[in-house]
Design a protein around this motif. Sequence first.
Motif, mmCIF file in Angstrom:
data_model
loop_
_atom_site.group_PDB
_atom_site.id
_atom_site.type_symbol
_atom_site.label_atom_id
_atom_site.label_comp_id
_atom_site.label_asym_id
_atom_site.label_seq_id
_atom_site.Cartn_x
_atom_site.Cartn_y
_atom_site.Cartn_z
ATOM 1 N N HIS A 181 -58.730 10.485 65.954
ATOM 2 C CA HIS A 181 -57.474 10.148 66.628
ATOM 3 C C HIS A 181 -57.721 9.001 67.599
ATOM 4 O O HIS A 181 -58.668 9.030 68.392
ATOM 5 C CB HIS A 181 -56.983 11.392 67.377
ATOM 6 C CG HIS A 181 -55.692 11.216 68.101
ATOM 7 N ND1 HIS A 181 -54.474 11.157 67.457
ATOM 8 C CD2 HIS A 181 -55.417 11.106 69.440
ATOM 9 C CE1 HIS A 181 -53.518 11.013 68.363
ATOM 10 N NE2 HIS A 181 -54.059 10.971 69.564
ATOM 11 N N ASN A 220 -54.335 1.114 61.518
ATOM 12 C CA ASN A 220 -53.016 1.222 62.148
ATOM 13 C C ASN A 220 -51.947 0.615 61.237
ATOM 14 O O ASN A 220 -51.184 -0.255 61.638
ATOM 15 C CB ASN A 220 -53.005 0.544 63.522
ATOM 16 C CG ASN A 220 -51.731 0.829 64.302
ATOM 17 O OD1 ASN A 220 -51.029 1.804 64.045
ATOM 18 N ND2 ASN A 220 -51.407 -0.033 65.252
ATOM 19 N N LEU A 267 -53.700 6.664 72.082
ATOM 20 C CA LEU A 267 -52.455 7.381 71.835
ATOM 21 C C LEU A 267 -52.279 8.591 72.731
ATOM 22 O O LEU A 267 -51.160 9.098 72.869
ATOM 23 C CB LEU A 267 -52.393 7.840 70.369
ATOM 24 C CG LEU A 267 -52.252 6.765 69.303
ATOM 25 C CD1 LEU A 267 -52.248 7.404 67.924
ATOM 26 C CD2 LEU A 267 -50.992 5.942 69.513
ATOM 27 N N GLY A 268 -53.359 9.048 73.331
ATOM 28 C CA GLY A 268 -53.254 10.267 74.134
ATOM 29 C C GLY A 268 -52.822 11.433 73.266
ATOM 30 O O GLY A 268 -53.368 11.681 72.195
ATOM 31 N N ALA A 269 -51.783 12.152 73.704
ATOM 32 C CA ALA A 269 -51.297 13.320 72.965
ATOM 33 C C ALA A 269 -50.330 12.954 71.840
ATOM 34 O O ALA A 269 -49.944 13.825 71.047
ATOM 35 C CB ALA A 269 -50.614 14.290 73.931
ATOM 36 N N ALA A 270 -49.930 11.699 71.746
ATOM 37 C CA ALA A 270 -49.011 11.278 70.687
ATOM 38 C C ALA A 270 -49.691 11.369 69.325
ATOM 39 O O ALA A 270 -50.902 11.152 69.200
ATOM 40 C CB ALA A 270 -48.527 9.860 70.937
ATOM 41 N N ALA A 271 -48.923 11.694 68.301
ATOM 42 C CA ALA A 271 -49.476 11.868 66.960
ATOM 43 C C ALA A 271 -49.903 10.528 66.362
ATOM 44 O O ALA A 271 -49.268 9.491 66.587
ATOM 45 C CB ALA A 271 -48.448 12.536 66.058
ATOM 46 N N ASP A 272 -50.993 10.567 65.602
ATOM 47 C CA ASP A 272 -51.356 9.394 64.813
ATOM 48 C C ASP A 272 -50.725 9.515 63.425
ATOM 49 O O ASP A 272 -50.065 10.510 63.113
ATOM 50 C CB ASP A 272 -52.875 9.230 64.734
ATOM 51 C CG ASP A 272 -53.577 10.418 64.079
ATOM 52 O OD1 ASP A 272 -53.197 10.779 62.952
ATOM 53 O OD2 ASP A 272 -54.510 10.978 64.690
ATOM 54 N N SER A 305 -54.543 5.180 64.212
ATOM 55 C CA SER A 305 -53.484 5.041 65.203
ATOM 56 C C SER A 305 -52.125 5.401 64.585
ATOM 57 O O SER A 305 -52.040 6.044 63.545
ATOM 58 C CB SER A 305 -53.482 3.625 65.774
ATOM 59 O OG SER A 305 -52.678 3.556 66.929
ATOM 60 N N THR A 306 -51.074 4.971 65.246
ATOM 61 C CA THR A 306 -49.711 5.410 64.941
ATOM 62 C C THR A 306 -49.324 5.259 63.475
ATOM 63 O O THR A 306 -48.708 6.150 62.883
ATOM 64 C CB THR A 306 -48.712 4.620 65.806
ATOM 65 O OG1 THR A 306 -49.070 4.768 67.180
ATOM 66 C CG2 THR A 306 -47.293 5.099 65.590
ATOM 67 N N ASN A 307 -49.679 4.144 62.868
ATOM 68 C CA ASN A 307 -49.197 3.844 61.526
ATOM 69 C C ASN A 307 -50.142 4.299 60.411
ATOM 70 O O ASN A 307 -49.897 4.016 59.235
ATOM 71 C CB ASN A 307 -48.908 2.349 61.412
ATOM 72 C CG ASN A 307 -47.791 1.932 62.344
ATOM 73 O OD1 ASN A 307 -46.737 2.552 62.371
ATOM 74 N ND2 ASN A 307 -48.028 0.898 63.144
#
Length: 222
Positions: A200, A156, A204-209, A178-180
């Motif tokens: 993934h 992340n 995060l669910g549907a949010a982009a990694d 994750s996100t970062n």
Amino acid sequence: NGTSTTAPGGLTSRITINGGAVTFSLLALGFNGISGFNNFNARPSCDINAGTLTISSYCNIAEARGATAALNINGGYVRVNGKHSTGTPAGILLGGPSSAGNGTMNIGGTGVVYCANTVALCTSANATGTLSLNGGTLTASNIVRHTTGTATLRFNGGTFQPLTHGLTLTNLTAAYVSTNGALIETSLANGYTVAQNLLHEPALGAAADGGLVKLGTNSLSL
């Protein structure tokens, strides 16, 4: 820290380094060396916020069954020079090797960790080892899983810098992005391979990694 009888839920003993330079021959968090001491439930933590920690030999996080232990590097510099043994050539061991503990290492902020040998996630059967790269940099020969326990790697935004040419990231229970993102810097290790599936992050669910980002010279293979 006692047992589930004398300290229900476990008690947290803590080492905090906020500056200066500290040298340990060995760091072992969650070690039960007392014969017949059952239902061990230590919850130790070591937090490095600034300064330098040097470990001459190796570092065990949650060495024994019943222990849940964490090494948190939020800033500063940690250097681990040695290894556990020829059979377990790891400088940092998360979960084990005495028995099945639950060990975590979190690197974030400006924290830097240099491990001359491997970082081993779960070094005893049924142990749990979790490495979270939330920031900072981890430089190590490789990240490995030694036994049949649960070995989880989370990227992340922290950077992993492998030290040894031609090695492969593989055989972990799971590696999440994750996100970062997953940042891998290969200037010290030509021909490093990521054979491990980078998944993934479920939270995060549907949010982009953040995907995979290759840094530095030399090659990285997938």
